[in-house]
Design a protein around this motif. Structure first.
Motif, PDB file in Angstrom:
ATOM      1  N   ALA A  67       2.323   1.845  -3.352  1.00  0.00           N
ATOM      2  CA  ALA A  67       1.351   2.380  -4.297  1.00  0.00           C
ATOM      3  C   ALA A  67       1.156   3.875  -4.060  1.00  0.00           C
ATOM      4  O   ALA A  67       1.059   4.656  -4.996  1.00  0.00           O
ATOM      5  CB  ALA A  67       0.031   1.645  -4.159  1.00  0.00           C
ATOM      6  N   TRP A  93      -8.105  -7.499 -15.719  1.00  0.00           N
ATOM      7  CA  TRP A  93      -9.277  -7.256 -16.562  1.00  0.00           C
ATOM      8  C   TRP A  93     -10.019  -6.019 -16.151  1.00  0.00           C
ATOM      9  O   TRP A  93     -10.148  -5.712 -14.992  1.00  0.00           O
ATOM     10  CB  TRP A  93     -10.217  -8.452 -16.465  1.00  0.00           C
ATOM     11  CG  TRP A  93      -9.469  -9.696 -16.638  1.00  0.00           C
ATOM     12  CD1 TRP A  93      -9.004 -10.532 -15.671  1.00  0.00           C
ATOM     13  CD2 TRP A  93      -9.030 -10.268 -17.864  1.00  0.00           C
ATOM     14  NE1 TRP A  93      -8.326 -11.564 -16.225  1.00  0.00           N
ATOM     15  CE2 TRP A  93      -8.320 -11.435 -17.554  1.00  0.00           C
ATOM     16  CE3 TRP A  93      -9.186  -9.886 -19.200  1.00  0.00           C
ATOM     17  CZ2 TRP A  93      -7.775 -12.227 -18.541  1.00  0.00           C
ATOM     18  CZ3 TRP A  93      -8.635 -10.685 -20.159  1.00  0.00           C
ATOM     19  CH2 TRP A  93      -7.934 -11.841 -19.827  1.00  0.00           C
ATOM     20  N   LEU A 106     -11.956  -7.693  -2.293  1.00  0.00           N
ATOM     21  CA  LEU A 106     -11.419  -6.802  -3.313  1.00  0.00           C
ATOM     22  C   LEU A 106     -12.424  -5.707  -3.664  1.00  0.00           C
ATOM     23  O   LEU A 106     -12.083  -4.533  -3.790  1.00  0.00           O
ATOM     24  CB  LEU A 106     -11.065  -7.591  -4.578  1.00  0.00           C
ATOM     25  CG  LEU A 106      -9.893  -8.565  -4.467  1.00  0.00           C
ATOM     26  CD1 LEU A 106      -9.784  -9.419  -5.719  1.00  0.00           C
ATOM     27  CD2 LEU A 106      -8.590  -7.812  -4.247  1.00  0.00           C
ATOM     28  N   THR A 115      -6.170  -4.845   1.075  1.00  0.00           N
ATOM     29  CA  THR A 115      -5.032  -3.975   0.793  1.00  0.00           C
ATOM     30  C   THR A 115      -4.650  -4.052  -0.678  1.00  0.00           C
ATOM     31  O   THR A 115      -4.366  -3.047  -1.321  1.00  0.00           O
ATOM     32  CB  THR A 115      -3.828  -4.383   1.657  1.00  0.00           C
ATOM     33  OG1 THR A 115      -4.295  -4.572   2.976  1.00  0.00           O
ATOM     34  CG2 THR A 115      -2.771  -3.334   1.626  1.00  0.00           C
ATOM     35  N   ILE A 116      -4.659  -5.279  -1.210  1.00  0.00           N
ATOM     36  CA  ILE A 116      -4.332  -5.439  -2.627  1.00  0.00           C
ATOM     37  C   ILE A 116      -5.331  -4.673  -3.480  1.00  0.00           C
ATOM     38  O   ILE A 116      -4.968  -3.951  -4.405  1.00  0.00           O
ATOM     39  CB  ILE A 116      -4.323  -6.928  -3.016  1.00  0.00           C
ATOM     40  CG1 ILE A 116      -3.175  -7.633  -2.307  1.00  0.00           C
ATOM     41  CG2 ILE A 116      -4.194  -7.091  -4.525  1.00  0.00           C
ATOM     42  CD1 ILE A 116      -3.148  -9.119  -2.504  1.00  0.00           C
ATOM     43  N   LEU A 165       0.820  -1.205   0.000  1.00  0.00           N
ATOM     44  CA  LEU A 165       0.000   0.000   0.000  1.00  0.00           C
ATOM     45  C   LEU A 165       0.857   1.259   0.000  1.00  0.00           C
ATOM     46  O   LEU A 165       0.632   2.189  -0.760  1.00  0.00           O
ATOM     47  CB  LEU A 165      -0.899  -0.020   1.239  1.00  0.00           C
ATOM     48  CG  LEU A 165      -2.115   0.882   1.201  1.00  0.00           C
ATOM     49  CD1 LEU A 165      -2.929   0.647  -0.049  1.00  0.00           C
ATOM     50  CD2 LEU A 165      -2.957   0.648   2.440  1.00  0.00           C
ATOM     51  N   ASP A 221     -14.439 -10.113 -13.710  1.00  0.00           N
ATOM     52  CA  ASP A 221     -13.306 -10.808 -13.099  1.00  0.00           C
ATOM     53  C   ASP A 221     -13.583 -12.298 -12.983  1.00  0.00           C
ATOM     54  O   ASP A 221     -12.769 -13.132 -13.377  1.00  0.00           O
ATOM     55  CB  ASP A 221     -13.026 -10.239 -11.699  1.00  0.00           C
ATOM     56  CG  ASP A 221     -12.562  -8.797 -11.766  1.00  0.00           C
ATOM     57  OD1 ASP A 221     -12.354  -8.308 -12.887  1.00  0.00           O
ATOM     58  OD2 ASP A 221     -12.425  -8.167 -10.708  1.00  0.00           O
ATOM     59  N   LEU A 260      -5.408   2.490  -6.450  1.00  0.00           N
ATOM     60  CA  LEU A 260      -4.555   3.671  -6.398  1.00  0.00           C
ATOM     61  C   LEU A 260      -3.553   3.714  -7.534  1.00  0.00           C
ATOM     62  O   LEU A 260      -3.257   4.768  -8.085  1.00  0.00           O
ATOM     63  CB  LEU A 260      -3.796   3.712  -5.065  1.00  0.00           C
ATOM     64  CG  LEU A 260      -4.621   4.128  -3.853  1.00  0.00           C
ATOM     65  CD1 LEU A 260      -3.808   3.940  -2.593  1.00  0.00           C
ATOM     66  CD2 LEU A 260      -5.074   5.566  -3.989  1.00  0.00           C
ATOM     67  N   ALA A 261      -3.042   2.527  -7.908  1.00  0.00           N
ATOM     68  CA  ALA A 261      -2.014   2.466  -8.941  1.00  0.00           C
ATOM     69  C   ALA A 261      -2.550   2.992 -10.260  1.00  0.00           C
ATOM     70  O   ALA A 261      -1.819   3.541 -11.054  1.00  0.00           O
ATOM     71  CB  ALA A 261      -1.516   1.040  -9.101  1.00  0.00           C
ATOM     72  N   TYR A 265      -6.517 -19.915  -7.277  1.00  0.00           N
ATOM     73  CA  TYR A 265      -7.259 -19.618  -6.054  1.00  0.00           C
ATOM     74  C   TYR A 265      -7.690 -20.905  -5.371  1.00  0.00           C
ATOM     75  O   TYR A 265      -7.672 -21.031  -4.159  1.00  0.00           O
ATOM     76  CB  TYR A 265      -8.513 -18.801  -6.363  1.00  0.00           C
ATOM     77  CG  TYR A 265      -8.233 -17.354  -6.652  1.00  0.00           C
ATOM     78  CD1 TYR A 265      -8.129 -16.438  -5.619  1.00  0.00           C
ATOM     79  CD2 TYR A 265      -8.072 -16.921  -7.954  1.00  0.00           C
ATOM     80  CE1 TYR A 265      -7.877 -15.100  -5.883  1.00  0.00           C
ATOM     81  CE2 TYR A 265      -7.814 -15.588  -8.219  1.00  0.00           C
ATOM     82  CZ  TYR A 265      -7.722 -14.686  -7.185  1.00  0.00           C
ATOM     83  OH  TYR A 265      -7.468 -13.375  -7.447  1.00  0.00           O
ATOM     84  N   LEU A 294      -7.015  -2.093  -2.657  1.00  0.00           N
ATOM     85  CA  LEU A 294      -6.758  -0.654  -2.508  1.00  0.00           C
ATOM     86  C   LEU A 294      -5.572  -0.213  -3.359  1.00  0.00           C
ATOM     87  O   LEU A 294      -5.645   0.782  -4.074  1.00  0.00           O
ATOM     88  CB  LEU A 294      -6.460  -0.324  -1.044  1.00  0.00           C
ATOM     89  CG  LEU A 294      -7.641  -0.263  -0.093  1.00  0.00           C
ATOM     90  CD1 LEU A 294      -7.145  -0.122   1.335  1.00  0.00           C
ATOM     91  CD2 LEU A 294      -8.545   0.893  -0.444  1.00  0.00           C
ATOM     92  N   SER A 295      -4.471  -0.999  -3.317  1.00  0.00           N
ATOM     93  CA  SER A 295      -3.284  -0.618  -4.076  1.00  0.00           C
ATOM     94  C   SER A 295      -3.607  -0.583  -5.548  1.00  0.00           C
ATOM     95  O   SER A 295      -3.155   0.285  -6.288  1.00  0.00           O
ATOM     96  CB  SER A 295      -2.147  -1.620  -3.854  1.00  0.00           C
ATOM     97  OG  SER A 295      -2.154  -2.068  -2.554  1.00  0.00           O
ATOM     98  N   ASP A 296      -4.405  -1.573  -5.979  1.00  0.00           N
ATOM     99  CA  ASP A 296      -4.750  -1.647  -7.387  1.00  0.00           C
ATOM    100  C   ASP A 296      -5.506  -0.394  -7.817  1.00  0.00           C
ATOM    101  O   ASP A 296      -5.220   0.199  -8.848  1.00  0.00           O
ATOM    102  CB  ASP A 296      -5.611  -2.886  -7.621  1.00  0.00           C
ATOM    103  CG  ASP A 296      -5.590  -3.312  -9.071  1.00  0.00           C
ATOM    104  OD1 ASP A 296      -4.469  -3.415  -9.607  1.00  0.00           O
ATOM    105  OD2 ASP A 296      -6.661  -3.509  -9.640  1.00  0.00           O
ATOM    106  N   ARG A 329      -5.574  -8.458   4.087  1.00  0.00           N
ATOM    107  CA  ARG A 329      -4.499  -8.462   3.107  1.00  0.00           C
ATOM    108  C   ARG A 329      -5.082  -8.264   1.694  1.00  0.00           C
ATOM    109  O   ARG A 329      -4.585  -7.473   0.905  1.00  0.00           O
ATOM    110  CB  ARG A 329      -3.765  -9.801   3.205  1.00  0.00           C
ATOM    111  CG  ARG A 329      -2.589  -9.956   2.293  1.00  0.00           C
ATOM    112  CD  ARG A 329      -1.377  -9.176   2.758  1.00  0.00           C
ATOM    113  NE  ARG A 329      -0.641  -8.720   1.585  1.00  0.00           N
ATOM    114  CZ  ARG A 329      -0.018  -7.566   1.484  1.00  0.00           C
ATOM    115  NH1 ARG A 329      -0.018  -6.721   2.479  1.00  0.00           N
ATOM    116  NH2 ARG A 329       0.611  -7.238   0.394  1.00  0.00           N
TER     117      ARG A 329
END
Lengths: 261, 347, 281
Positions: free
Chosen positions: B25, B346, C123, C22-23, B22, C96, C29-30, C109, C25-27, C19
C-alpha cells in the motif's frame, strides 16, 4: 422535453411505490430529520438575545435565510441526492451499462432515477418557516416578489445539481472519489449570510464557485436587495454550467470501462 | 448491407496494480504500477440481417468486451464498427432504440417491485405505444410461461423467472439487433430449453439479428448456424460449427458393439481405447484413417453395430483453447477490474 | 491505547488483531486521495463557522460573552472541536455493520474463529491512528496561525485529563456507532434512519455549537447523555471551564457511560445474532 417530463413522472411514481414498502423507516426519518434545522434556529435565537443584527441581517432575515436553505437543499435531496451518491457505484460496478443502453439521455436517467421522499418534509417545513418569517418581517406581499423568489430557488437547485454532477463525473477517473462528502462540507458556505465573508471571498463565492447564488440570492431577491446584474449573471451561469456538465459527461464516458460481471 | 460489422476492433485496458499488505500500500502511494491488457486484438467479422451467430471463447477471451463495444458501452482503442449503419459508441437514441444487450449475470429490474412496474418503465423509456407494448409483452410472457408471475416482487422470483423477465424487458421495444451475454448462466435445464426456444422464435419470426455468447454448448449447438471463436482477443475461427470440427479436430470416434465381450489387447491395434465395457467399446482414431480403420475392424471382429462420430464439441473446444496459447507466456486475465480482495467497500 | 474498551470476554489481543489493524491501515492509505481531500475540505465548515462568530461578536458590545464564551473562547472551541473531529473517525462502523448484516457478508465473519465486534474495533482504531498522525499537520498549522487567539489548558493536570477524556471519548463514539449499526438486526432498511441519526449525534456532541448555549433545562438533560462525553466534555476541560472536582466527576460519568455502552453493545450483539441465525440471514 415533454417526453422527459413524462418519464420523470413515471420514475417518481415508481420510487413512491417502492418507498411505501418501508413505512416504519419512513416515520423514523420524519421524526429525526428536522433536528438540524431546529437546532440552527435555537442557536440564532440565543445569539439574538445578545446582538440585534449579524453582518447587517436582522433576526427574522437570518431566520428567512435558514428556512430557505433548509427548503432548497430539501428539494435537492428529494430529486437528486440519492442519484448523485449512487453514480460512483454505477461506474464501479458496471451497472451504468443499463443506463447507457437506453435511448434516453444518460445524464438525465442517472440524475433522475431515484427520488427520495424522506426530504419532502424538510422542504415543507422550510417553506412554512419562510412564510412565517415573511409575515414577521412585515414585508409587503407581492406576486412579483414571490415569483422571483421561486425562480431563484429553482435556479439555486439547478446550479447546485450541476456543480455536483460535474464533480461526481470525476469518478470516471477516480473510482473511490466520493464527491458527496466534499459537497456536504461546501454547503456550509451557501447557508451563511453573504456579508459574513470578506468582500474578496464574497466575490469568489458569487462569480467563481457560486455557492452564494444558491440560497442567498432567492432571499435577497425576495427582500428586494438583489442587484439586477447579479440576478442575470446567476441565471446565465446556471445555463452555462448545465451545458458544460453535459459536455464533460460525454467526454468522461470515453473512459468508462464497464466492469466485468 | 451487414447488420453488424466489426473491422480490426481492438481494446486495450490499462490497470493500476494494487499490491497487498502494508508495504504494498505504501509503495502504491508513490509509484503505482501499470499493466496493459489487450482484451480484444483486431477482431473483424460481419453479421447479415437475421443471422444468429454464436460467440465462443474461454473466460477473459474478449467476448464480453467485443459485445460491449458493439452495443456502444465501450470505446475501442482502435478499429471501427457499424451496427445497423450506426457507430455504436456514439450512442444515438435511434441506435439504442433498435438494439438490445442482455447480460445473463446482471439484472435491471427493480428489486423491490413487481416485474410489471419495470416493464412499464421501459415502455416509457423506449416510447413504445401502449397497445403495441401490451401485445409484445403478452406474447413473450406466454411463450416463456411466466404469466402468473407478473405481479410478484422481483426479489421473490426464481433465478430463471428473473432471467425471463429480464429478456422481456430487453425485447419489448422489438430490437433489430440483439446481443446476448450468457443468457442461460446458472439456470436449470428446463428453463434453458424454454429460453432457447424463445430466442429461436425471436430470430425466426421477428428476423432479429442475434450475436450470442455462452459457455453452455447446448445453447450454441441448438441456436447458432455459425460460430465465431475468440481466444486471447483474436478471432480464431469464423464459420459453421461443422467446419470448426473438421478444421480443429484431428480425430474421429468409433463406437462399436460386438456379439461377444471384447478385450483391450485386440482393440489396441486399431486405435486408442477410450472406453471398454463388455461387448461395447469406443475407439479414437485419426480423422484421415477413419474409413480404413472401420473396414479393418469390421473384418477382424464380430461387429453387430458400428458408428463413426465426431468427438464432443466441448472436448474439441478445450483442445483448441489449449493449443492456441499466445506466443508470449505473459498471459494475463484480460479483465478490467483487478481490485484486491476487499470486503468492505462501503463509505 | 484503550484496551479497556475491548468487548469483554472475547479474544485477547493477538496477532490476529494486529493483522486486522494492518488491513485497516492499508485501506486508509490506498485511498489517500479521498483521505487528503477530505481533510482539506473539512476546513470549509470550520472557516464559515469562525467567520460567522466573528461577525456575531463584532455586532455585539465589546467583551461580549455568550453563555460564558468570549470571542477567543468561542473561536478556540470551534478550532479544537474541528481537530478532534479529524481524529474521531469511528462513525463509519455503523455503515459497515449495517451493510454487512443486510448484505450477508456478515456470514463470512461468523464462519471464521474471530470476534466480529473486535475486528470492527481493530479496523476503526487503525483508522484513528492514521488520522491522528495525519491530523498533526493541520493541528500544528492551527496552533501557529491562531496562537494569538487560541486558549490552551493552563495546568498540566488539565492536559492529562484532556488526553484521558479524549481516549475514552473515542471509545464511547465507537460503541455508540456500533450499537446503531447493530440495530440493523431488527430493522430491514435502516440506511435512511442512519442518515437522520448522524446529524443528531453531531448536534448532541456539540459539533454545531457549544451545548451550553441551549436553554438551561434542555442542557440539564443533554449534558448528561453519552454524546456529551464524546467531544464536549474533553473540550470543556481544554477551555478551562471545569474545576478539578467537576473534571473528576465528569471522568467518573464518562467511565460509567463506557461501561454501560459496553454492556449494551454486548447484549445487542448476542440478542441480534440469535435473531439473525433464527431468520437465516
Amino acid at each position: 422535453m415533454i417526453r422527459y417530463l413524462r418519464l420523470w413522472r413515471e420514475l417518481f411514481i415508481t420510487c413512491l411505490l417502492r418507498e411505501m414498502l418501508f413505512r416504519a423507516n419512513f416515520i423514523a426519518i420524519l421524526a429525526t430529520s428536522s433536528w438540524w434545522f431546529v437546532m440552527n434556529v435555537v442557536m440564532f435565537q440565543v445569539i439574538f438575545g445578545h446582538v440585534t443584527e449579524i453582518a447587517g441581517w436582522t433576526k427574522y432575515e437570518i431566520f428567512f435565510l435558514v428556512g430557505t436553505s433548509h427548503a432548497t437543499f430539501g428539494i435537492f435531496e428529494t430529486l437528486f441526492m440519492v442519484n448523485m451518491t449512487r453514480i460512483p457505484d454505477l461506474i464501479r460496478t458496471g451497472e451504468l451499462d443499463f443506463y447507457l443502453l437506453k435511448p434516453v439521455s444518460t445524464q438525465f436517467l442517472i440524475s433522475a432515477r431515484y427520488a427520495d421522499f424522506e426530504a419532502v418534509p424538510n422542504t415543507i417545513v422550510g417553506f412554512l418557516f419562510v412564510a412565517w418569517c415573511a409575515a414577521k418581517l412585515h414585508a409587503v406581499f407581492s406576486w412579483t416578489a414571490l415569483a422571483t423568489f421561486a425562480l431563484f430557488v429553482v435556479n439555486g437547485v439547478t446550479l447546485y445539481y450541476t456543480l455536483l454532477f460535474v464533480s461526481v463525473t470525476i469518478s470516471f477517473w477516480f473510482m473511490r472519489f466520493h464527491a458527496m462528502n466534499i459537497w456536504w462540507q461546501l454547503t456550509s458556505l451557501a447557508r451563511q449570510p453573504a456579508e459574513v465573508f470578506p468582500p474578496a471571498l464574497r466575490f469568489v463565492l458569487t462569480y467563481c464557485l457560486p455557492m452564494l447564488v444558491i440560497v442567498n440570492f432567492p432571499v435577497k431577491a425576495y427582500l428586494g436587495r438583489l442587484p439586477l446584474a447579479a440576478g442575470i449573471w446567476a441565471l446565465v451561469a446556471t445555463g452555462l454550467l448545465l451545458a458544460l456538465s453535459q459536455v464533460f459527461f460525454t467526454f468522461a464516458l470515453r473512459r468508462y470501462r464497464s466492469a466485468s460481471s | 448491407m451487414a447488420a453488424v460489422e466489426a473491422t480490426a476492433l481492438t481494446k486495450v485496458f490499462t490497470t493500476v496494480k494494487r499490491r497487498g499488505g502494508l508495504t504494498g500500500a505504501f509503495r502504491g502511494l508513490f509509484r503505482p504500477e501499470r499493466t496493459e491488457v489487450r482484451a480484444v486484438e483486431g477482431a473483424s467479422f460481419a453479421l447479415e440481417p437475421g443471422e444468429l451467430v454464436g460467440f465462443l471463447g474461454p473466460n477473459g477471451a474478449g467476448k464480453t468486451t467485443t459485445l460491449k463495444m458493439l452495443a456502444g458501452l465501450l470505446h475501442p482503442t482502435s478499429g471501427s464498427a457499424s451496427v445497423l449503419g450506426f457507430t455504436p459508441w456514439e450512442r444515438r437514441d435511434d441506435f439504442r432504440r433498435r438494439i438490445s444487450l442482455v447480460m445473463g449475470a446482471k439484472n435491471q429490474l427493480w428489486w423491490d417491485l413487481p416485474a410489471r412496474d419495470s416493464l412499464a418503465l421501459n415502455r416509457e423509456i423506449y416510447g413504445v405505444p401502449y397497445d403495441r407494448w401490451k401485445k409484445t409483452v403478452d406474447e413473450m410472457i406466454e411463450m416463456l410461461e411466466v404469466g402468473n408471475r407478473l405481479e410478484v416482487q422481483v426479489r421473490e422470483l426464481s433465478l430463471g423467472e428473473r432471467m425471463k423477465f429480464e429478456l422481456i424487458a430487453c425485447l419489448l421495444h422489438e430490437p433489430q439487433v440483439l446481443f446476448l451475454d450468457e443468457p442461460t448462466i446458472g439456470l436449470d435445464v428446463v428453463s434453458q430449453q424454454r429460453i432457447r426456444e424463445f430466442l429461436r422464435d425471436v430470430n425466426a419470426r421477428r428476423r432479429t439479428t442475434i450475436l450470442l455468447t455462452s459457455h453452455n454448448m447446448a445453447d450454441i449447438k441448438g441456436l447458432a448456424s455459425r460460430v465465431l471463436l475468440i481466444n486471447h482477443g483474436r478471432i480464431m475461427h469464423d464459420g459453421p460449427l461443422a467446419t470448426l470440427i473438421e478444421r480443429w479436430s484431428g480425430t474421429k470416434r468409433l463406437a462399436l458393439t460386438a456379439s461377444r465381450p471384447l478385450v483391450r489387447s485386440e482393440l489396441a491395434a486399431f486405435g486408442e481405447v477410450l472406453a471398454l465395457d463388455g461387448p461395447a467399446a469406443v475407439l479414437c482414431v485419426p480423422r484421415d484413417r477413419a474409413p480404413a480403420v472401420t473396414g479393418e475392424v469390421l473384418a477382424a471382429l464380430p461387429v453387430l453395430d458400428l458408428t463413426v462420430e465426431d468427438p464432443p464439441i466441448e472436448d474439441i473446444i478445450a483442445e483448441i483453447f489449449q493449443e492456441t496459447r499466445p506466443p508470449t507466456s505473459a498471459a494475463k486475465a484480460p479483465k478490467a477490474e483487478s481490485s484486491g480482495g476487499e470486503d468492505h467497500e462501503w463509505e | 491505547m484503550g484496551v479497556a474498551a475491548l468487548p469483554a470476554s472475547l479474544v485477547p489481543w493477538s496477532r490476529l488483531n494486529r493483522r486486522f489493524m494492518t488491513i485497516g491501515l492499508s485501506d486508509a492509505l490506498a485511498y489517500r486521495g479521498t483521505f487528503i481531500l477530505g481533510i482539506v475540505f473539512a476546513m470549509i465548515p470550520l472557516a464559515t463557522s469562525l467567520l460567522l462568530w466573528l461577525a456575531i461578536y463584532r455586532a455585539g458590545a465589546v467583551g461580549l460573552s455568550i453563555a460564558g464564551f468570549d470571542l477567543h473562547g468561542m473561536l478556540s472551541y470551534y478550532l479544537v472541536m474541528h481537530l478532534l473531529g479529524l481524529v474521531y473517525v469511528v462513525e463509519d462502523v455503523q455503515w459497515d455493520v449495517t451493510q454487512q448484516i443486510r448484505g450477508g457478508t456478515l456470514n463470512s465473519y461468523l464462519m471464521r474463529p474471530i470476534s466480529y465486534c473486535l475486528v470492527q474495533w481493530d479496523l476503526k482504531m487503525a483508522a484513528v491512528l492514521v488520522a491522528a498522525v495525519i491530523a498533526l499537520i493541520p493541528a500544528s498549522l492551527v496552533v501557529i496561525a491562531a496562537r494569538s487567539i487560541l486558549v490552551l489548558p493552563a495546568a498540566a493536570w488539565q492536559w492529562g485529563a484532556f488526553v484521558v477524556a479524549v481516549l475514552v471519548g473515542i471509545q464511547i463514539a465507537f460503541l455508540l456507532s456500533l450499537c446503531i449499526g447493530l440495530s440493523a438486526f431488527w430493522f430491514l432498511e435502516t440506511s435512511g434512519f442512519l442518515m437522520a441519526a448522524f446529524p443528531m449525534q453531531m448536534i448532541l456532541s456539540g459539533s454545531l455549537f457549544p451545548l451550553e448555549l441551549l436553554p438551561k433545562p434542555v442542557y440539564a438533560v443533554v449534558g448528561n447523555l453519552p454524546w456529551t462525553y464524546m467531544t464536549y466534555f474533553p473540550l470543556q476541560i481544554w477551555l478551562g471551564r471545569l474545576d478539578a472536582a467537576a473534571v473528576a466527576r465528569g471522568l467518573l460519568f464518562q467511565a460509567g457511560w463506557l461501561a454501560a455502552l459496553l454492556g449494551f453493545s454486548t447484549w445487542l450483539w448476542s440478542r441480534g445474532i440469535r435473531r439473525y441465525e433464527a431468520v437465516g440471514g
